[in-house]
Design a protein around this motif. Structure first.
Motif, PDB file in Angstrom:
ATOM      1  N   MET A 156       0.920  -1.388  -0.211  1.00  0.00           N
ATOM      2  CA  MET A 156       0.389  -0.157  -0.195  1.00  0.00           C
ATOM      3  C   MET A 156       0.614   1.131   0.394  1.00  0.00           C
ATOM      4  N   LEU A 157       1.733   1.412   1.131  1.00  0.00           N
ATOM      5  CA  LEU A 157       2.911   2.595   1.118  1.00  0.00           C
ATOM      6  C   LEU A 157       3.749   2.719  -0.259  1.00  0.00           C
ATOM      7  N   TYR A 158       3.593   1.392  -0.850  1.00  0.00           N
ATOM      8  CA  TYR A 158       4.833   1.653  -1.902  1.00  0.00           C
ATOM      9  C   TYR A 158       3.824   2.396  -3.474  1.00  0.00           C
ATOM     10  N   GLY A 159       2.522   1.830  -3.742  1.00  0.00           N
ATOM     11  CA  GLY A 159       1.614   2.721  -4.532  1.00  0.00           C
ATOM     12  C   GLY A 159       1.629   3.778  -4.176  1.00  0.00           C
ATOM     13  N   ARG A 160       1.788   4.692  -2.819  1.00  0.00           N
ATOM     14  CA  ARG A 160       1.818   5.854  -2.217  1.00  0.00           C
ATOM     15  C   ARG A 160       2.652   7.033  -1.724  1.00  0.00           C
ATOM     16  N   ARG A 161       4.100   6.655  -2.330  1.00  0.00           N
ATOM     17  CA  ARG A 161       4.797   7.059  -2.496  1.00  0.00           C
ATOM     18  C   ARG A 161       5.381   8.544  -2.846  1.00  0.00           C
ATOM     19  N   LYS A 162       5.758   9.645  -1.744  1.00  0.00           N
ATOM     20  CA  LYS A 162       5.066  11.022  -2.219  1.00  0.00           C
ATOM     21  C   LYS A 162       6.439  12.093  -2.733  1.00  0.00           C
ATOM     22  N   GLY A 163       6.382  12.859  -3.475  1.00  0.00           N
ATOM     23  CA  GLY A 163       7.564  13.428  -3.495  1.00  0.00           C
ATOM     24  C   GLY A 163       8.315  13.299  -4.113  1.00  0.00           C
ATOM     25  N   LYS A 164       8.875  14.401  -4.787  1.00  0.00           N
ATOM     26  CA  LYS A 164       9.473  13.961  -6.500  1.00  0.00           C
ATOM     27  C   LYS A 164      10.939  13.311  -5.895  1.00  0.00           C
ATOM     28  N   LYS A 165      11.660  12.894  -5.189  1.00  0.00           N
ATOM     29  CA  LYS A 165      12.819  12.489  -4.415  1.00  0.00           C
ATOM     30  C   LYS A 165      11.869  10.897  -4.077  1.00  0.00           C
ATOM     31  N   ARG A 166      11.455  10.740  -4.282  1.00  0.00           N
ATOM     32  CA  ARG A 166      10.574   9.051  -3.193  1.00  0.00           C
ATOM     33  C   ARG A 166       9.440   8.578  -4.516  1.00  0.00           C
ATOM     34  N   LYS A 167       9.710   9.873  -5.388  1.00  0.00           N
ATOM     35  CA  LYS A 167       8.662   8.486  -7.206  1.00  0.00           C
ATOM     36  C   LYS A 167       9.294   7.440  -7.164  1.00  0.00           C
ATOM     37  N   SER A 168      10.668   7.377  -7.382  1.00  0.00           N
ATOM     38  CA  SER A 168      10.442   6.225  -8.150  1.00  0.00           C
ATOM     39  C   SER A 168      11.548   5.284  -6.474  1.00  0.00           C
ATOM     40  N   ALA A 169      11.343   5.019  -5.390  1.00  0.00           N
ATOM     41  CA  ALA A 169      11.823   4.510  -4.629  1.00  0.00           C
ATOM     42  C   ALA A 169      11.098   3.483  -4.452  1.00  0.00           C
ATOM     43  N   ASN A 170      12.151   3.001  -4.065  1.00  0.00           N
ATOM     44  CA  ASN A 170      11.826   1.301  -4.056  1.00  0.00           C
ATOM     45  C   ASN A 170      12.470   0.169  -3.032  1.00  0.00           C
ATOM     46  N   THR A 171      12.980   0.955  -2.202  1.00  0.00           N
ATOM     47  CA  THR A 171      13.896  -0.376  -1.217  1.00  0.00           C
ATOM     48  C   THR A 171      13.159   0.042  -0.132  1.00  0.00           C
ATOM     49  N   LEU A 172      12.582  -0.579   0.987  1.00  0.00           N
ATOM     50  CA  LEU A 172      11.680  -1.280   2.113  1.00  0.00           C
ATOM     51  C   LEU A 172      12.610  -1.209   3.049  1.00  0.00           C
ATOM     52  N   PHE A 173      12.785  -0.571   3.976  1.00  0.00           N
ATOM     53  CA  PHE A 173      14.046  -0.920   5.954  1.00  0.00           C
ATOM     54  C   PHE A 173      12.966  -2.016   6.386  1.00  0.00           C
TER      55      PHE A 173
END
Length: 317
Positions: A156-173
């Motif tokens: 769910m949170l992957y589909g709701r990534r926000k902000g320009k710098k997180r738009k293509s983020a794909n790492t989950l800690f």
């Protein structure tokens, strides 16, 4: 108008075809008998040459006695597993008034939730309890187990990534103190989504990493430690990183709710609320989140509305 009820007619509609219907079906299939139909359709190599060797049927009373005798042969040991699975006690007042209360367990047909008002009332009580204990605005009416609930939160949170710098983020800690079975589920579920997992100590997480979109923490962790994640969650939010907390719901009756720490999603198991371990589960999971995620939350949400006559009614959203 008086409605007549033909018991014979009712039973025949639910207990297979009668002789006339069998004759009609045989006529259509071109077979003289059921035996001939079986011989023509089922290969001889997989058919039994003699009837099944079955014991005589038992009455209900005899069968209950039989299964009790069989169950008494189980060896019951004290569990030291922990990690989200605990021995429980179900108070008899709850057993009598909820589990054995016909007002709850005979609430129409469970798979037709739009008419099962008793069932929906039970589920909305569940949601309310979860919201209260987690400190979150919204909760659903359960998921499969804690591991899959954590995976649903990440998706769910992957589909709701926000902000320009997180738009293509794909790492989950993921905190290294998470329950191992939850980590195992996350590894499998994130792979087809091409989400990279990074496992480590929460205090060493780099929330400024532009590839990071969310974190998952355990509270209390799998070793029993209780930590205040407020500052970590604040730092994550400052960098547009979401935070999910997998929390022990029973422990939240005493501990600070993750919602008050700022968590975006709180997940976990309800096993400790009187549900036997059942050889490992699964047990109903809970999933609580913010109001802003109400269109993305997985599972069912039960709400209160009014019927056409103005009476309170429950519905599934």
């Amino acid at each position: 108008m008086k409605i007549s009820f033909d018991k014979e007619q009712f039973s025949t509609r639910h207990i297979g075809p009668d002789e006339e219907q069998i004759k009609e079906m045989l006529k259509v299939s071109g077979a003289e008998s059921i035996s001939q139909l079986i011989e023509e359709t089922i290969p001889e190599g997989i058919r039994l040459e003699k009837p099944l060797d079955l014991p005589n049927p038992l009455s209900e009373v005899d069968y209950i006695s039989h299964i009790k005798e069989t169950a008494s042969k189980n060896k019951v040991f004290k569990s030291y597993i922990g990690m989200g699975y605990y021995d429980t006690i179900l108070p008899h007042v709850i057993l009598r008034n909820v589990m054995e209360n016909p007002g709850w367990y005979t609430a129409y047909t469970p798979y037709q939730a739009e008419i099962a008002q008793g069932r929906l009332e039970a589920l909305i009580n569940f949601q309310t309890m979860v919201s209260d204990l987690t400190g979150m605005e919204l909760a659903n009416a359960s998921l499969l187990d804690e591991g899959t609930a954590a995976a649903e939160a990440a998706s769910m949170l992957y589909g709701r990534r926000k902000g320009k710098k997180r738009k293509s983020a794909n790492t989950l800690f993921i905190a290294d103190s998470i329950h191992p079975q939850t980590l195992s589920v996350l590894k499998n579920r994130m792979e087809p989504l091409d989400i990279t997992l990074r496992v480590g100590k929460p205090e060493e997480a780099d929330v400024t990493d532009p590839d990071l979109f969310a974190m998952i923490l355990q509270y209390p962790d799998t070793f029993g430690s209780v930590k205040d994640y407020t500052s970590l969650i604040d730092a994550a939010h400052e960098n547009d990183v979401y935070v999910t907390v997998a929390a022990d719901l029973m422990a939240l009756t005493l501990l600070t709710p993750p919602g008050e720490m700022g968590a975006d999603v709180v997940v976990g198991s309800t096993q400790r609320f009187g549900i036997p371990m059942g050889y490992g589960g699964p047990h109903a999971a809970y999933f609580a989140t913010r109001e802003k995620f109400k269109r993305q939350i997985p599972g069912r949400i039960i709400g209160i509305t009014q019927d056409s006559e103005g009476n309170v009614a429950y519905r599934m959203a």
